[in-house]
Design an enzyme around this catalytic site. Structure first.
Site, PDB file in Angstrom:
ATOM      1  N   HIS A   1      26.627  41.708  -1.220  1.00 36.02           N
ATOM      2  CA  HIS A   1      26.549  40.318  -1.073  1.00 36.02           C
ATOM      3  C   HIS A   1      25.914  39.650  -1.947  1.00 36.02           C
ATOM      4  CE1 HIS A   1      23.714  42.015   1.667  1.00 36.02           C
ATOM      5  NE2 HIS A   1      22.891  41.097   1.468  1.00 36.02           N
TER       6      HIS A   1
ATOM      7  N   HIS B   1      23.466  36.471  -2.848  1.00 35.55           N
ATOM      8  CA  HIS B   1      22.859  35.076  -2.157  1.00 35.55           C
ATOM      9  C   HIS B   1      22.961  33.935  -3.137  1.00 35.55           C
ATOM     10  CE1 HIS B   1      20.369  37.657   1.014  1.00 35.55           C
ATOM     11  NE2 HIS B   1      21.041  38.388  -0.077  1.00 35.55           N
TER      12      HIS B   1
HETATM   13  P1  AMP Z   1      20.005  41.569   2.195  1.00 40.66           P
HETATM   14  O1  AMP Z   1      18.483  41.907   2.241  1.00 40.66           O
HETATM   15  O2  AMP Z   1      20.435  41.089   0.835  1.00 40.66           O
HETATM   16  O3  AMP Z   1      20.896  42.754   2.591  1.00 40.66           O
HETATM   17  O4  AMP Z   1      20.303  40.388   3.048  1.00 40.66           O
HETATM   18  C1  AMP Z   1      21.042  40.422   4.177  1.00 40.66           C
HETATM   19  C2  AMP Z   1      20.999  39.042   4.613  1.00 40.66           C
HETATM   20  O5  AMP Z   1      22.118  38.882   5.658  1.00 40.66           O
HETATM   21  C3  AMP Z   1      19.896  38.255   5.098  1.00 40.66           C
HETATM   22  O6  AMP Z   1      19.372  37.217   4.343  1.00 40.66           O
HETATM   23  C4  AMP Z   1      20.293  37.967   6.533  1.00 40.66           C
HETATM   24  O7  AMP Z   1      19.579  36.816   7.092  1.00 40.66           O
HETATM   25  C5  AMP Z   1      21.432  37.713   6.471  1.00 40.66           C
HETATM   26  N1  AMP Z   1      22.460  37.861   7.691  1.00 40.66           N
HETATM   27  C6  AMP Z   1      22.217  39.159   8.583  1.00 40.66           C
HETATM   28  N2  AMP Z   1      23.020  39.117   9.715  1.00 40.66           N
HETATM   29  C7  AMP Z   1      23.618  38.045   9.611  1.00 40.66           C
HETATM   30  C8  AMP Z   1      24.823  37.316  10.096  1.00 40.66           C
HETATM   31  N3  AMP Z   1      25.340  37.871  11.401  1.00 40.66           N
HETATM   32  N4  AMP Z   1      25.307  36.396   9.650  1.00 40.66           N
HETATM   33  C9  AMP Z   1      24.823  35.583   8.641  1.00 40.66           C
HETATM   34  N5  AMP Z   1      23.990  36.043   7.863  1.00 40.66           N
HETATM   35  C10 AMP Z   1      23.369  37.335   8.205  1.00 40.66           C
END
Ligand code: AMP
Ligand code: ZN
Length: 143
Positions: A100, A102
C-alpha cells in the site's frame, strides 16, 4: 485474496472502509489511524505483499492512482504538500502485508519530518563504494 489479510477483506467488502477511489485494479481508502487529515492508502486489489511482488501492470495502476489522487487529497484538506511513500517490507516498518502507498498530507509548521528522517544513522560511504553500488544497480536494472 488472502483470507486473513485485512486489506483483502476491505477489497471484498467484508470489513468497512472509507473508500475514496476504486477501479478494476486499485482501491483507495482513508487510513483508519491517520497521521494527518486526508491520510489515504492506495492498494492493488490483488494480494501482493511488497512492491517486489507486484506485477508491472498492477504497479503502473497503483502509481497512476497515487499520481491522480495526491493533488485531489491535498486540495480537499487544504494541505501545503504531502509525503507519498511505501513501507516496503517488515524491516522498513510495513505492518499490513498487502502492499500500500501512503498519501500523507503535510501542512506548513505541522511538526512532521521529511522522508530523510525515516532511516537510522547515515552510513559513511566512500566514493568507490558509491561507484560500486551505482554500477551494480545499473547493471541489474539493465538485465
Ligand atoms: P504500514 O505500516 O505501512 O503497513 O501501514 C499500515 C496502515 O494501515 C497504518 O497506517 C494503519 O493505520 C492502517 N490500517 C490498518 N488497518 C486498517 C483498516 N482496517 N482500515 C484502514 N486503515 C487501516
Ligand atoms: Zn491482501
Amino acid at each position: 485474496m488472502s483470507e486473513d489479510c485485512i486489506f483483502c477483506q476491505i477489497v471484498d467488502g467484508e470489513i468497512p472502509a472509507r473508500v475514496v477511489y476504486e477501479d478494476a485494479d486499485v482501491l483507495a481508502f482513508l487510513d483508519a489511524n491517520p497521521l494527518a487529515p486526508g491520510h489515504t492508502l492506495v492498494i492493488p486489489k490483488d494480494h501482493h505483499e511488497t512492491l517486489d511482488d507486484v506485477p508491472p501492470e498492477s504497479g503502473e495502476m497503483v502509481f497512476a492512482a497515487l499520481h491522480s489522487l495526491t493533488p485531489i487529497v491535498e486540495d480537499v484538506v487544504d494541505a501545503d504538500a504531502s509525503n507519498v511513500a511505501f513501507n516496503n517490507g517488515e524491516a522498513a516498518g510495513q505492518e499490513v502485508p498487502h502492499v500500500h502507498g501512503h498519501i500523507i498530507p503535510r501542512f506548513d509548521g505541522d511538526g512532521g519530518r521529511p522522508i530523510h528522517a525515516i532511516a537510522g544513522e547515515r552510513p559513511d560511504l566512500a566514493d568507490d563504494e558509491l561507484d560500486d553500488i551505482a554500477d551494480d544497480i545499473s547493471a541489474a536494472a539493465g538485465e
